[in-house]
Design a protein around this motif. Structure first.
Motif, PDB file in Angstrom:
ATOM      1  N   GLN A   1      45.802  43.535  44.560  1.00  0.00           N
ATOM      2  CA  GLN A   1      44.422  43.940  44.833  1.00  0.00           C
ATOM      3  C   GLN A   1      43.818  44.635  43.609  1.00  0.00           C
ATOM      4  OE1 GLN A   1      44.007  46.474  48.216  1.00  0.00           O
ATOM      5  NE2 GLN A   1      41.819  46.700  47.984  1.00  0.00           N
ATOM      6  N   LEU A   2      44.572  45.535  42.995  1.00  0.00           N
ATOM      7  CA  LEU A   2      44.079  46.220  41.803  1.00  0.00           C
ATOM      8  C   LEU A   2      43.848  45.245  40.663  1.00  0.00           C
ATOM      9  CD1 LEU A   2      46.355  49.375  41.844  1.00  0.00           C
ATOM     10  CD2 LEU A   2      43.901  49.281  42.300  1.00  0.00           C
ATOM     11  N   ARG A   3      44.743  44.283  40.509  1.00  0.00           N
ATOM     12  CA  ARG A   3      44.599  43.283  39.451  1.00  0.00           C
ATOM     13  C   ARG A   3      43.345  42.442  39.656  1.00  0.00           C
ATOM     14  NH1 ARG A   3      46.295  37.970  38.745  1.00  0.00           N
ATOM     15  NH2 ARG A   3      47.150  37.982  40.828  1.00  0.00           N
TER      16      ARG A   3
ATOM     17  N   GLU B   1      40.621  43.309  41.335  1.00  0.00           N
ATOM     18  CA  GLU B   1      39.445  44.152  41.100  1.00  0.00           C
ATOM     19  C   GLU B   1      39.196  44.318  39.605  1.00  0.00           C
ATOM     20  OE1 GLU B   1      39.866  47.852  43.144  1.00  0.00           O
ATOM     21  OE2 GLU B   1      39.975  46.879  45.108  1.00  0.00           O
ATOM     22  N   TYR B   2      40.263  44.517  38.843  1.00  0.00           N
ATOM     23  CA  TYR B   2      40.130  44.668  37.398  1.00  0.00           C
ATOM     24  C   TYR B   2      39.550  43.403  36.773  1.00  0.00           C
ATOM     25  CZ  TYR B   2      41.458  44.965  32.504  1.00  0.00           C
ATOM     26  OH  TYR B   2      41.437  44.960  31.144  1.00  0.00           O
ATOM     27  N   ARG B   3      40.060  42.245  37.181  1.00  0.00           N
ATOM     28  CA  ARG B   3      39.562  40.983  36.628  1.00  0.00           C
ATOM     29  C   ARG B   3      38.101  40.754  36.992  1.00  0.00           C
ATOM     30  NH1 ARG B   3      43.302  36.092  37.942  1.00  0.00           N
ATOM     31  NH2 ARG B   3      41.918  35.147  36.440  1.00  0.00           N
ATOM     32  N   ARG B   4      37.736  41.078  38.240  1.00  0.00           N
ATOM     33  CA  ARG B   4      36.352  40.899  38.682  1.00  0.00           C
ATOM     34  C   ARG B   4      35.420  41.827  37.901  1.00  0.00           C
ATOM     35  NH1 ARG B   4      37.151  41.012  43.912  1.00  0.00           N
ATOM     36  NH2 ARG B   4      37.118  43.265  44.015  1.00  0.00           N
ATOM     37  N   ASP B   5      35.820  43.089  37.732  1.00  0.00           N
ATOM     38  CA  ASP B   5      34.990  44.038  36.985  1.00  0.00           C
ATOM     39  C   ASP B   5      34.855  43.627  35.526  1.00  0.00           C
ATOM     40  OD1 ASP B   5      34.668  45.479  39.279  1.00  0.00           O
ATOM     41  OD2 ASP B   5      36.089  47.065  38.732  1.00  0.00           O
ATOM     42  N   LYS B   6      35.951  43.161  34.945  1.00  0.00           N
ATOM     43  CA  LYS B   6      35.927  42.731  33.547  1.00  0.00           C
ATOM     44  C   LYS B   6      34.987  41.546  33.375  1.00  0.00           C
ATOM     45  CE  LYS B   6      39.090  41.394  29.888  1.00  0.00           C
ATOM     46  NZ  LYS B   6      40.462  41.046  29.570  1.00  0.00           N
ATOM     47  N   LYS B   7      35.033  40.618  34.314  1.00  0.00           N
ATOM     48  CA  LYS B   7      34.165  39.444  34.250  1.00  0.00           C
ATOM     49  C   LYS B   7      32.702  39.855  34.400  1.00  0.00           C
ATOM     50  CE  LYS B   7      33.332  35.077  36.628  1.00  0.00           C
ATOM     51  NZ  LYS B   7      33.679  34.258  37.788  1.00  0.00           N
TER      52      LYS B   7
ATOM     53  N   ARG C   1      31.377  42.800  33.749  1.00  0.00           N
ATOM     54  CA  ARG C   1      30.969  43.584  32.591  1.00  0.00           C
ATOM     55  C   ARG C   1      30.660  42.674  31.413  1.00  0.00           C
ATOM     56  NH1 ARG C   1      35.481  46.392  30.890  1.00  0.00           N
ATOM     57  NH2 ARG C   1      35.726  46.982  33.057  1.00  0.00           N
TER      58      ARG C   1
END
Length: 52
Positions: free
Chosen positions: A18-20, A22-28, A30
């Protein structure tokens, strides 16, 4: 000391996934926002120069 059970392993794997994601979605998001911001600043500069 507690034993690391299969249930705990599955739980940790779900949390990590789940954390991974979220990180990928936020990075995309941004990355897309940064490109859009640069482009809008560029267009604003062109409009400003066109008026003068």
């Amino acid at each position: 000391m507690k034993r690391y059970t299969l249930q705990m392993l599955i739980h940790d794997a779900r949390v990590f996934n789940q954390l991974r994601m979220e990180y990928r979605r936020d990075k995309k998001n941004r990355r897309g926002a940064a490109a859009g911001a640069w482009f809008s600043r560029y267009l604003a500069g062109l409009r400003r120069r066109a008026r003068v």
